[in-house]
Design an enzyme around this catalytic site. Sequence first.
Site, short mmCIF file in Angstrom:
data_model
loop_
_atom_site.label_atom_id
_atom_site.label_comp_id
_atom_site.label_asym_id
_atom_site.label_seq_id
_atom_site.Cartn_x
_atom_site.Cartn_y
_atom_site.Cartn_z
N TYR A 1 -5.52 -13.20 -3.76
CA TYR A 1 -5.03 -12.70 -2.47
C TYR A 1 -5.82 -13.32 -1.32
O TYR A 1 -7.04 -13.19 -1.26
CB TYR A 1 -5.18 -11.18 -2.48
CG TYR A 1 -4.72 -10.43 -1.25
CD1 TYR A 1 -3.46 -10.64 -0.70
CD2 TYR A 1 -5.54 -9.48 -0.66
CE1 TYR A 1 -3.03 -9.93 0.41
CE2 TYR A 1 -5.13 -8.75 0.45
CZ TYR A 1 -3.87 -8.98 0.98
OH TYR A 1 -3.45 -8.26 2.07
N ASP B 1 3.19 -8.95 9.78
CA ASP B 1 3.98 -9.09 8.56
C ASP B 1 4.99 -7.94 8.46
O ASP B 1 6.16 -8.16 8.17
CB ASP B 1 3.03 -9.09 7.36
CG ASP B 1 3.72 -9.54 6.08
OD1 ASP B 1 4.69 -10.31 6.17
OD2 ASP B 1 3.28 -9.13 5.00
N CYS C 1 0.85 -1.20 0.00
CA CYS C 1 0.00 0.00 0.00
C CYS C 1 0.87 1.23 0.00
O CYS C 1 2.05 1.18 0.34
CB CYS C 1 -0.85 0.04 1.25
SG CYS C 1 -1.81 -1.42 1.47
N HIS D 1 -3.25 -11.46 5.26
CA HIS D 1 -3.31 -10.26 6.11
C HIS D 1 -4.66 -10.02 6.77
O HIS D 1 -4.92 -8.93 7.29
CB HIS D 1 -2.92 -9.01 5.30
CG HIS D 1 -1.51 -9.05 4.79
ND1 HIS D 1 -1.19 -8.86 3.46
CD2 HIS D 1 -0.35 -9.29 5.42
CE1 HIS D 1 0.12 -8.98 3.31
NE2 HIS D 1 0.65 -9.24 4.49
#
Length: 697
Positions: free
Chosen positions: A178, A273, A37, A181
């Site tokens: 995906y 992460d 991001c 997360h």
Amino acid sequence: MSEPGSSQRDSRYDILFEPVRIGPKTTKNRFFQVPHCNGMGYRDPTALAHMRGVKAEGGWGVVCTEEVEIHPSGDITPYIELRIWDDQDIPALALTAERIHEHGALAGIELCHNGADAPNLWSREVPMGPTALPVATFQYHPVQARAMNKRDIRDFRQWHRAAALRARTAGYDLIYVYAAHGLSLLQHFMSRRYNQRSDEYGGSMENRVRLLREVIEDTRDAVGDSCAVPVRISLDELLGAEGLERAEVEDMIGTIGDLPDLWDVTLSGWENDSMTSRFAEEGHEEPFIAGVKKLTNRPVVGVGRYTSVDRMMSIINKGIVDLIGAARPSIADPFLPDKIRHGRVEDIRECIGCNICVSGDFTMSPIRCTQNPTMGEEWRKGWHPERIRARESDKPVLVVGAGPAGLEAALALGKRGYEVTLAEAGTELGGRVVRECRLPGLSAWRRVKDYRELQLRKLPAVAIFPDNALDASQVLELAVPRVVVATGARWRSDGVGRHWTQPIPIAESARIFTPDDILDVSLPEKGPVLIWDDDHYYMAGVVAEKLADIGLKVIYATPAAEASTWTRNTLEQGFIQTRLLNKGVEIIPFHALARVDANLATLACTFTGRERSVSASSVVLVTSRLPRQQLLLDLMTQQDAWLDAGIETVTAIGDALAPATIAHAVYAGHRYAEELDAEAPAEGQLPFKREVTGLWP
Ligand code: ADP
Ligand code: SF4
């Protein structure tokens, strides 16, 4: 790009430059910028495209987008990511792919439906997930998700398929599925926490992974052999039996081992992460990643804030991964692969693991980086991490103060070819970073100074004078036309900050400390010590740790709801509060320090004003800082003497102008250097480019 005269790489590193097949595509080397991001997303598409393009220019074999929302029912507002909702989104996405391809890298796109994590504040669609549960965002939105029925599952698969086709049209080589997360509907289906279904999509591990398998097959079916289909998955949520655990995720990977073209493995949530250097060392995810390669014949990419080439070599040679995944190391130094390729390892601008980059996403502002002041400014300001235009005059520059601001100003000016004198009062360069890097957990911050000092030593036109505190008369004597005042700031000792904008009552007999005292190792001798945090970033937390570590009883009071509240933006708050509590620090939220007497502090509830006394033999005030401006003020009052001394401009930058983060100071130094002798924006023009939303035709 290689520097003139650069040497070739050490042949030991050749393995890092081997091509790797990813399904139908081949990446030219093992450097893989994983999705990350950046707070620009759909709002700043051209700036974003240029940022990714610079990474490709710097030698990354694969450069990916951030998460790209596939449908308005998975809208992660207020966060600004990318969207591929319909064909209108294709041109912006294609621009990024083009910029990546221009430099011979593969372009990856991370398709995402945020599922039970999407409050849909923009789209106003009803959120949905595997089970009817409250939406699981960072912000506790009073919104719940409905349970998806079979029709919804079919629709979701269709949306993903349509998004994959659009991604292929936009030119992407790697089309991600995906499931990581905690941000993805697919992970919500995999996790017992979110998936309490009793149909064929819930219950057993095989059932919970069914949707992931179907979506991988759909994606491959849609894009055929023209694109690779990687899967991003989280190996552990670090929640024990409550969450996804490594053994179970390994079983899941085992059942679909060779279905994707690549496994991109991470930890979940994002805070686990992207842990900061304060809480995790380089390669902290290795114990989780090790073993994944045994489950698949496909290449594996993993991250771990890798900036050391030997460490990269080791995880390739040990067969832990095939590709070196990086988000932050590629932000701090987009040219990291190129520098290794050309034998310039010592020139790598190493990430310090501070997560200021992450704060861009959390504050919905374009990404910024402590180490790389050009990050996010590649198009807005035309800045480049490795190139800067030559000087436009012969007038030398005096930089006073070698903190982050002064060091970066001197470095960027030196690279432009200006003759620079850098004077520093202390015996060491680095200003606040050499002091703060001695606090618990902050040792990596030293890299801000180490990188710049090493680079400065290579610039013959920069003369460095440590142990030289300059006053105004000395500056006038030096007779250098441009003077930069980068003298930093010091912590206040009167309690003024955000809560109180006037000094608080402090008895003369009270023992008061500031972070500067702690940095000078002038520590309270006995407890209890009250720390009053009205700064809200990391400082009060690290001071509390330091004092607890030497065995003092520490009480931490804050007007906020929690310790170091701003560090939510750097993904650290939970870790900080846990560590403080584990070290026995007593945290008193929602209380302001009202006054200090000898051995007694009075706190007032921020809601009711009700007072309580706390026995404290000393108080550490962590509130705000005052710019160190004596030199600036003295020079300003002697402006009549400038002409004779040949001084044209005196400019305060960084903390000396207005204290802020280290990233702000580095940026200020760089900005001064970039703008020196440049034409100022014309009246009414902005100092940056921006994109304005087009009106509906
Ligand atoms: P910033 O974050 O803005 O770079 P710092 O506080 O980290 O600020 O660094 C400021 C540096 O300036 C410190 O190393 C300090 O020793 C130095 N300094 C302050 N005043 C003077 C002075 N008059 N002459 C030379 N150096 C100075
Ligand atoms: Fe690394 Fe900090 Fe830059 Fe992020 S902001 S890339 S953590 S140096």
